[in-house]
Design an enzyme around this catalytic site. Structure first.
Site, PDB file in Angstrom:
ATOM      1  N   MET A  30       0.965  -1.106  -0.090  1.00  0.00           N
ATOM      2  CA  MET A  30       0.247  -0.063   0.105  1.00  0.00           C
ATOM      3  C   MET A  30       0.776   1.319   0.082  1.00  0.00           C
ATOM      4  SD  MET A  30      -3.312  -0.742   1.913  1.00  0.00           S
ATOM      5  CE  MET A  30      -3.083  -0.190   3.498  1.00  0.00           C
ATOM      6  N   GLY A  31       2.163   0.904  -0.210  1.00  0.00           N
ATOM      7  CA  GLY A  31       3.132   2.338  -0.604  1.00  0.00           C
ATOM      8  C   GLY A  31       3.385   2.738   0.746  1.00  0.00           C
ATOM      9  N   HIS A  37       9.155  -2.986   3.607  1.00  0.00           N
ATOM     10  CA  HIS A  37       8.826  -3.283   2.194  1.00  0.00           C
ATOM     11  C   HIS A  37      10.170  -3.392   1.239  1.00  0.00           C
ATOM     12  CE1 HIS A  37       5.532  -0.276   3.466  1.00  0.00           C
ATOM     13  NE2 HIS A  37       4.915  -1.290   2.997  1.00  0.00           N
ATOM     14  N   LYS A 152       5.030  -9.262   9.659  1.00  0.00           N
ATOM     15  CA  LYS A 152       4.246  -8.359  10.547  1.00  0.00           C
ATOM     16  C   LYS A 152       2.759  -8.442  10.457  1.00  0.00           C
ATOM     17  CE  LYS A 152       3.904  -3.924  12.335  1.00  0.00           C
ATOM     18  NZ  LYS A 152       2.590  -3.610  11.272  1.00  0.00           N
ATOM     19  N   ASP A 153       2.310  -8.791   9.360  1.00  0.00           N
ATOM     20  CA  ASP A 153       0.949  -8.941   9.252  1.00  0.00           C
ATOM     21  C   ASP A 153       0.605 -10.647   9.070  1.00  0.00           C
ATOM     22  OD1 ASP A 153      -0.207  -6.226   9.029  1.00  0.00           O
ATOM     23  OD2 ASP A 153       0.899  -6.074   7.262  1.00  0.00           O
ATOM     24  N   GLN A 156      -2.813 -11.975   7.942  1.00  0.00           N
ATOM     25  CA  GLN A 156      -2.924 -11.790   6.473  1.00  0.00           C
ATOM     26  C   GLN A 156      -1.972 -12.768   5.789  1.00  0.00           C
ATOM     27  OE1 GLN A 156      -2.718  -7.760   4.550  1.00  0.00           O
ATOM     28  NE2 GLN A 156      -0.447  -8.208   4.212  1.00  0.00           N
ATOM     29  N   ARG A 190       2.003   3.319   9.580  1.00  0.00           N
ATOM     30  CA  ARG A 190       1.302   3.899  10.599  1.00  0.00           C
ATOM     31  C   ARG A 190       2.096   4.610  11.868  1.00  0.00           C
ATOM     32  NH1 ARG A 190      -2.930  -0.098   9.014  1.00  0.00           N
ATOM     33  NH2 ARG A 190      -4.638   1.021   8.489  1.00  0.00           N
TER      34      ARG A 190
END
Lengths: 288, 288
Positions: A30-31, A37, A152-153, A156, A190
């Site tokens: 999501m950038g 990333h 981290k997720d 997911q 975040r």
């Protein structure tokens, strides 16, 4: 590096690469890139001929009232960082390219999406439905041999693995380690919301999970004891309020009372640091 | 013709065909072939290098209480018929190959699945979720250039087109005409349930739809008038009880009061003939 805005152009570019026998790797994002990333891009760069990074702040995975509009965005900076990592294609479509008028299909994974972050009291299963749907689209357009997700997720990653297996998606899901700052805070877009004081307080989450690891390493197998130890460490920071701490097995995300040596365990937590909600986790006795 | 039972074997066979540059066509079926199925195979045979027919009575698209266990099956006969049509691969997996333990993913199309056959009073949206999920799996495993569906299940064809477009599935959905017996009855595996008397009565459905076509051809544009005319024809057969007659546009399956010349219209009906539920339809002013 080429920035691509449409599915048609991306398909055309990748068809040519595929005809030339080149393997394709995908890092969906999501950038607002951080080292987490970039670590995925580095790993993907090493493993694939053609490296595609998607940059799409996916509206359908934000709950009503969540921070979709305010979610941090900086495509120019992201493009520079991606180019520096040797990314070949940055796929950054507008929302209407991904969800044109009449769009009405959802990919739903069941039980795994209804717990932890998917609990109704948290982000809800709809969050993960947004994720699995957009990832399915990306997989169908890009058809990567490998796709890279951060641990981290963790939930997911487990859900996407389930979906890929269930739907016979011919992409290997590679789950990569959490990248942390020097003080132990798991990198997250975040984190940009945190004040300096909150930023410092937030490091307690990692310290608490380290405590859990140490206990486990010392032979502790009672989930409640481990949860209490985590709570105790976190309670030393008044700016941090625990949302949940869950000790589950990585297979079905069902709660575990007694950690056994034949199960891989995920200890997942979510906490508010000021108004910012952060998640972190540790995996014991195996990998996702 | 080769009969294949596992996804792994099918993938391996098709990977070799793909490497050789051969195009792949798919006809997904639930078996018990009639001329409707065979017409799809003929069309697919002409258009593709490699023709795969899947034969899978998909449990997830039967509602509780529907005829899954009793659904007619005759794989040996089906295999002979398929071979005679020049089918290359008959993919006939056991249920546990398609839905292994832990399977928990569903592909859901929204509004289109909640009306007509998907209405709660009919088969319910879950029926179509079963269809879209299994078709997604088949598409992912087989990756056909073309997939062939009969217009008999018009709503199903419209839903699968929506799904393929929404999820960027790289398969062209080809919708083929309804095949009818000499007396006009649309071919269906469920026709096997009909007694001789019911079989004869069932032909009224086609006659009623023909009446609608004639009215439309004569300039009638009022949906209610057309529905009444259909009801009138059907009422001449006491063994036939209409379940629903719907006049909808083919784009969103929304009911139409006045048929306009810029819309393609689907007149869909379902009726019980004795205890057997049959569906039929006509498309006006265009194609699906």
């Amino acid at each position: 590096m080429r920035t691509v805005r449409t599915i048609a152009e991306l398909r055309e570019l990748l068809a040519a690469e595929r005809r030339a026998g080149r393997s394709i790797g995908l890092v969906p994002t999501m950038g607002f890139f951080h080292d987490g990333h970039l670590s995925l891009m580095r790993r993907a760069r090493a493993d694939n001929d053609v490296l595609v990074v998607s940059l799409f702040v996916n509206p359908t995975q934000f709950a009503p009232g969540e921070d979709f509009a305010a979610y941090p965005r900086d495509e120019q900076r992201d493009a520079e960082l991606a180019a520096a990592e040797g990314v070949d294609i940055l796929f950054s479509p507008p929302v209407e390219e991904v969800y044109p008028g009449g769009f009405d299909t959802t990919v739903v994974v069941g039980g795994l999406t209804e717990t932890l972050e998917g609990d109704e009291a948290q982000r809800g299963a709809e969050h993960f439905q947004g994720v699995t749907t957009v990832v399915t689209k990306l997989f169908n357009v890009i058809r990567p041999q490998f796709a890279f997700f951060g641990r981290k997720d963790a939930q997911q990653a487990i859900i996407i693995k389930r979906m890929a297996e269930d739907l016979c998606i011919d992409t290997e899901i590679v789950v990569c380690p959490i990248v942390r700052d020097d003080d132990g805070l798991a990198l997250s877009s975040r984190n940009a919301y945190l004040s300096a004081e909150e930023r410092s307080a937030a490091t307690v989450l990692h310290r608490a999970l380290e405590k859990a690891q140490v206990l486990y390493g010392g032979g502790e197998r009672d989930a409640e004891t481990i949860v209490k130890a985590i709570e105790e460490v976190v309670s030393t920071e008044s700016l941090v309020r625990i949302d949940y701490i869950s000790v589950v097995n990585t297979k079905d995300l069902e709660p575990v009372q007694t950690l056994s040596d034949d199960q891989t365990i995920l200890i997942a937590l979510a906490a508010f640091v000021g108004k910012t909600r952060l998640i972190d986790n540790v995996v014991l006795n195996g990998e996702i």
